[in-house]
Scaffold this active site. Structure first.
Site, PDB file in Angstrom:
ATOM      1  N   PRO A  80      -5.039   6.258  -4.089  1.00  0.00           N
ATOM      2  CA  PRO A  80      -4.917   5.815  -5.479  1.00  0.00           C
ATOM      3  C   PRO A  80      -5.240   4.341  -5.690  1.00  0.00           C
ATOM      4  O   PRO A  80      -4.951   3.494  -4.852  1.00  0.00           O
ATOM      5  CB  PRO A  80      -3.443   6.112  -5.802  1.00  0.00           C
ATOM      6  CG  PRO A  80      -2.759   6.157  -4.482  1.00  0.00           C
ATOM      7  CD  PRO A  80      -3.754   6.728  -3.533  1.00  0.00           C
ATOM      8  N   ASN A  81      -5.883   4.100  -6.840  1.00  0.00           N
ATOM      9  CA  ASN A  81      -6.229   2.758  -7.333  1.00  0.00           C
ATOM     10  C   ASN A  81      -7.372   2.090  -6.593  1.00  0.00           C
ATOM     11  O   ASN A  81      -7.814   1.002  -6.992  1.00  0.00           O
ATOM     12  CB  ASN A  81      -4.996   1.834  -7.332  1.00  0.00           C
ATOM     13  CG  ASN A  81      -3.903   2.326  -8.246  1.00  0.00           C
ATOM     14  OD1 ASN A  81      -4.164   2.665  -9.408  1.00  0.00           O
ATOM     15  ND2 ASN A  81      -2.684   2.407  -7.739  1.00  0.00           N
ATOM     16  N   ARG A  88      -9.212  -5.154  -9.317  1.00  0.00           N
ATOM     17  CA  ARG A  88      -7.770  -5.203  -9.065  1.00  0.00           C
ATOM     18  C   ARG A  88      -7.426  -6.263  -8.024  1.00  0.00           C
ATOM     19  O   ARG A  88      -7.852  -6.193  -6.882  1.00  0.00           O
ATOM     20  CB  ARG A  88      -7.303  -3.826  -8.598  1.00  0.00           C
ATOM     21  CG  ARG A  88      -5.851  -3.748  -8.199  1.00  0.00           C
ATOM     22  CD  ARG A  88      -5.581  -2.450  -7.455  1.00  0.00           C
ATOM     23  NE  ARG A  88      -4.232  -2.415  -6.925  1.00  0.00           N
ATOM     24  CZ  ARG A  88      -3.864  -1.705  -5.876  1.00  0.00           C
ATOM     25  NH1 ARG A  88      -4.759  -0.979  -5.223  1.00  0.00           N
ATOM     26  NH2 ARG A  88      -2.611  -1.727  -5.462  1.00  0.00           N
ATOM     27  N   TYR A  93      -7.399  -7.898  -2.424  1.00  0.00           N
ATOM     28  CA  TYR A  93      -8.243  -6.792  -1.954  1.00  0.00           C
ATOM     29  C   TYR A  93      -9.729  -7.138  -1.856  1.00  0.00           C
ATOM     30  O   TYR A  93     -10.516  -6.316  -1.394  1.00  0.00           O
ATOM     31  CB  TYR A  93      -8.060  -5.581  -2.880  1.00  0.00           C
ATOM     32  CG  TYR A  93      -6.636  -5.075  -2.913  1.00  0.00           C
ATOM     33  CD1 TYR A  93      -6.093  -4.404  -1.825  1.00  0.00           C
ATOM     34  CD2 TYR A  93      -5.825  -5.304  -4.022  1.00  0.00           C
ATOM     35  CE1 TYR A  93      -4.785  -3.945  -1.842  1.00  0.00           C
ATOM     36  CE2 TYR A  93      -4.516  -4.853  -4.061  1.00  0.00           C
ATOM     37  CZ  TYR A  93      -4.002  -4.178  -2.959  1.00  0.00           C
ATOM     38  OH  TYR A  93      -2.703  -3.731  -2.990  1.00  0.00           O
ATOM     39  N   ASN A 144      -7.733   5.483   4.075  1.00  0.00           N
ATOM     40  CA  ASN A 144      -7.013   4.435   3.370  1.00  0.00           C
ATOM     41  C   ASN A 144      -6.180   5.149   2.316  1.00  0.00           C
ATOM     42  O   ASN A 144      -6.657   5.433   1.214  1.00  0.00           O
ATOM     43  CB  ASN A 144      -7.982   3.436   2.724  1.00  0.00           C
ATOM     44  CG  ASN A 144      -7.232   2.265   2.091  1.00  0.00           C
ATOM     45  OD1 ASN A 144      -6.021   2.302   1.906  1.00  0.00           O
ATOM     46  ND2 ASN A 144      -7.963   1.213   1.751  1.00  0.00           N
ATOM     47  N   ALA A 147      -1.180   3.381  -1.605  1.00  0.00           N
ATOM     48  CA  ALA A 147       0.273   3.444  -1.789  1.00  0.00           C
ATOM     49  C   ALA A 147       0.900   4.675  -1.152  1.00  0.00           C
ATOM     50  O   ALA A 147       2.073   4.650  -0.752  1.00  0.00           O
ATOM     51  CB  ALA A 147       0.602   3.403  -3.279  1.00  0.00           C
ATOM     52  N   GLU A 168      -5.983   5.064  10.384  1.00  0.00           N
ATOM     53  CA  GLU A 168      -5.394   4.511   9.160  1.00  0.00           C
ATOM     54  C   GLU A 168      -5.956   3.111   8.943  1.00  0.00           C
ATOM     55  O   GLU A 168      -5.972   2.296   9.872  1.00  0.00           O
ATOM     56  CB  GLU A 168      -3.873   4.447   9.285  1.00  0.00           C
ATOM     57  CG  GLU A 168      -3.182   3.797   8.099  1.00  0.00           C
ATOM     58  CD  GLU A 168      -1.686   3.591   8.317  1.00  0.00           C
ATOM     59  OE1 GLU A 168      -1.116   2.670   7.687  1.00  0.00           O
ATOM     60  OE2 GLU A 168      -1.090   4.337   9.130  1.00  0.00           O
ATOM     61  N   HIS A 170      -6.402  -0.417   6.110  1.00  0.00           N
ATOM     62  CA  HIS A 170      -5.973  -1.139   4.913  1.00  0.00           C
ATOM     63  C   HIS A 170      -6.822  -2.395   4.769  1.00  0.00           C
ATOM     64  O   HIS A 170      -7.090  -3.086   5.762  1.00  0.00           O
ATOM     65  CB  HIS A 170      -4.496  -1.523   5.003  1.00  0.00           C
ATOM     66  CG  HIS A 170      -3.584  -0.361   5.146  1.00  0.00           C
ATOM     67  ND1 HIS A 170      -3.259   0.459   4.098  1.00  0.00           N
ATOM     68  CD2 HIS A 170      -2.954   0.141   6.250  1.00  0.00           C
ATOM     69  CE1 HIS A 170      -2.451   1.413   4.528  1.00  0.00           C
ATOM     70  NE2 HIS A 170      -2.266   1.246   5.836  1.00  0.00           N
ATOM     71  N   ARG A 177       2.791  -8.763   3.444  1.00  0.00           N
ATOM     72  CA  ARG A 177       3.044  -8.593   2.011  1.00  0.00           C
ATOM     73  C   ARG A 177       4.487  -8.130   1.770  1.00  0.00           C
ATOM     74  O   ARG A 177       5.366  -8.370   2.594  1.00  0.00           O
ATOM     75  CB  ARG A 177       2.017  -7.622   1.434  1.00  0.00           C
ATOM     76  CG  ARG A 177       0.575  -8.126   1.608  1.00  0.00           C
ATOM     77  CD  ARG A 177      -0.425  -7.151   1.034  1.00  0.00           C
ATOM     78  NE  ARG A 177      -0.210  -6.976  -0.397  1.00  0.00           N
ATOM     79  CZ  ARG A 177      -0.759  -5.998  -1.113  1.00  0.00           C
ATOM     80  NH1 ARG A 177      -1.550  -5.106  -0.521  1.00  0.00           N
ATOM     81  NH2 ARG A 177      -0.532  -5.903  -2.405  1.00  0.00           N
TER      82      ARG A 177
END
Length: 217
Positions: A80-81, A88, A93, A144, A147, A168, A170, A177
């Protein structure tokens, strides 16, 4: 899928000339293809030697079957996103859009001789379905989950169910963070985790996948 079989018949009395074609008995041919079907999914080029029983018809002929698997296939899944990349929080990012990242990954995949698909969804169920459908169609997944990394037991269970090497990834260093981003529900069932290298994280994920697949072969 994508495997090619090359059959070459040899005789003890007179070796076959290169490129010559011989009749192959159907029961042994079926054995060759059945054996190939079991092995072709999980291999780089292999040779199988099959020696039929000695009898007048065969005169101890030997079949050599060479199985050549197709190129590695890697599935990139984005959660998502990530469709908003470039807009964003670019300070977190990066400024590259997901389309630009995909283009760079495709270029590197072509250099490595790898086939890939690149997908994005904001829906947890769709990501789960794509992971399930990857079994038998892809050699590795680069994920990825965004969330969903921190919340999705369903994605974790899907990774376990298909038993496909999964990396995985990111864009940001999640451990630098907010605290809620420090815990991944999927990391323990993934082959490895790559984080914090911005858009280049995807290239690293691709290269790691190729390395993992190569070790399995």
């Amino acid at each position: 899928g994508g495997a090619r079989l090359c059959l070459e018949e040899r005789s003890d009395e007179k070796p076959a000339a290169a490129g010559s074609i011989h009749p192959v008995r159907s029961d042994v041919l079926r054995l060759v293809f059945d054996t190939a079907a079991l092995r072709a999914r999980d291999c780089h080029p292999h040779s199988l030697l099959i020696t039929p029983p000695r009898d007048p018809e065969w005169n101890r002929q030997v079949l050599r079957c060479t199985i050549t698997s197709g190129p590695m296939k890697i599935l990139f899944l984005n959660g998502p996103n990530l469709n908003l990349l470039g807009q964003r929080e670019p300070e977190v990012y990066g400024k590259a859009s997901l389309k630009e990242i995909e283009s760079n990954v495709r270029q590197r995949a072509a250099e490595l001789g790898v086939e890939m698909e690149f997908r994005q969804s904001n829906l947890e169920g769709e990501l789960v379905a794509w992971i399930q459908q990857a079994k038998g169609n892809f050699d590795a997944i680069v994920l990825n989950a965004a969330a969903y990394t921190h919340t999705s037991i369903a994605i974790r269970d899907a990774i376990v169910a298909v038993s496909i090497p999964t990396i995985e990834i990111h864009l940001s260093n999640v451990h630098a963070r907010e605290e809620f981003r420090h815990r991944s529900l999927i990391a323990a069932v993934c082959t490895g985790v790559i984080a914090g290298f911005g858009a280049h994280t995807y290239i690293l994920g691709l290269e790691a996948s190729v390395n993992v697949i190569g070790r399995k072969k």
